[in-house]
Design a protein around this motif. Sequence first.
Motif, PDB file in Angstrom:
ATOM      1  N   ALA A  48      22.356  37.742  34.530  1.00 33.42           N
ATOM      2  CA  ALA A  48      23.362  38.799  34.576  1.00 33.42           C
ATOM      3  C   ALA A  48      23.120  39.765  35.721  1.00 33.42           C
ATOM      4  N   SER A  88      23.699  43.756  37.065  1.00 35.76           N
ATOM      5  CA  SER A  88      23.697  45.054  36.380  1.00 35.76           C
ATOM      6  C   SER A  88      25.130  45.527  36.174  1.00 35.76           C
ATOM      7  N   PRO A  89      25.344  46.405  35.175  1.00 43.02           N
ATOM      8  CA  PRO A  89      26.695  46.932  34.955  1.00 43.02           C
ATOM      9  C   PRO A  89      27.256  47.600  36.216  1.00 43.02           C
ATOM     10  N   ALA A  90      26.401  48.276  36.960  1.00 43.80           N
ATOM     11  CA  ALA A  90      26.868  48.942  38.190  1.00 43.80           C
ATOM     12  C   ALA A  90      27.368  47.908  39.198  1.00 43.80           C
ATOM     13  N   GLU A  91      26.634  46.799  39.315  1.00 42.15           N
ATOM     14  CA  GLU A  91      27.051  45.734  40.240  1.00 42.15           C
ATOM     15  C   GLU A  91      28.380  45.121  39.804  1.00 42.15           C
ATOM     16  N   GLN A  92      28.505  44.948  38.489  1.00 44.87           N
ATOM     17  CA  GLN A  92      29.756  44.376  37.978  1.00 44.87           C
ATOM     18  C   GLN A  92      30.932  45.305  38.254  1.00 44.87           C
ATOM     19  N   ARG A  93      30.696  46.607  38.056  1.00 46.48           N
ATOM     20  CA  ARG A  93      31.761  47.589  38.292  1.00 46.48           C
ATOM     21  C   ARG A  93      32.195  47.577  39.747  1.00 46.48           C
ATOM     22  N   ARG A  94      31.199  47.593  40.617  1.00 45.17           N
ATOM     23  CA  ARG A  94      31.462  47.589  42.059  1.00 45.17           C
ATOM     24  C   ARG A  94      32.233  46.319  42.450  1.00 45.17           C
TER      25      ARG A  94
END
Length: 258
Positions: free
Chosen positions: A118, A120-126
């Motif tokens: 997976a 990170s949530p930040a990477e997914q958001r970006r």
Amino acid sequence: MSALLEVEGVSKSFGGLRALSLCSLSVQRGSIAGLIGPNGSGKTTLFNVVTGYVRPDAGSVTFDEKSITGARPDEVFALGLGRTFQLTRIFARLTVLENMLVATQRNEGWLRSIMRAAASPAEQRRAMELLDFVGLARLSATKAGTLSYGQRKLLELAYVLVADPAVILLDEPAGGVNPTLINEIRERIVALNREGKTFLVVEHNMEFVMGLCHQVTVMHQGSAIVSGTPDVVRADPRVLDAYLGGGEEEDRDDVAVG
Ligand code: ADP
Ligand code: MG
């Protein structure tokens, strides 16, 4: 005006074939520069030299006043020079979003990251923000292999943006793309340029190049033969010669070389 990217006297031969011959070119900070020329004139090879995929036999490449001659692709990328490929390099069996998450890791050994469970949530958001920017957010869960040619080009643009590069090299972004998506691509480039990104664009679609670029350089037989504003380039007889003359050498005593 200062050059952000400077290519000076670059030569490269493949066996007996001289793909680049003392090629020089500079791209001003904050500009959209175009690179045109007949097939085989060395445009992609120049991109490969600048981005570290091909080592030049001679000459230098300077980015933001630092020499990057002979640097590896991952080093060049990490310094802030992103590129797309003439033939897109997306992973057809991964989804659109998964392609983006692979990209977020590319500068630290992206192959390894495919194994990673997976991001990170930040990477997914970006990644989703960038997909939204290129108009592909609604296709994030779609297998990338089902995208149209133009959508693949937009996906490549989105994943280059993950690294927030200062300069983006686009190799034929409009090639084979339908007119509606060509417009999309053009608008994204203009918007990114307004935010300060510098572009170097190889493209055969003259209308696209002449309407978009501040400065255009013409390649012929491995050298940059003319450089100037679209109007200047259009009016230069050497440009027509390059396209019509093919590979033949001709005496051009009647043309002033300036
Ligand atoms: P363009 O992008 O302007 O069409 P290229 O840079 O792809 O031109 O090619 C310039 C010349 O160099 C062509 O003759 C091409 O066949 C040759 N060339 C490019 N890359 C290689 C390579 N890796 N090996 C051998 N020849 C190559
Ligand atoms: Mg090419």
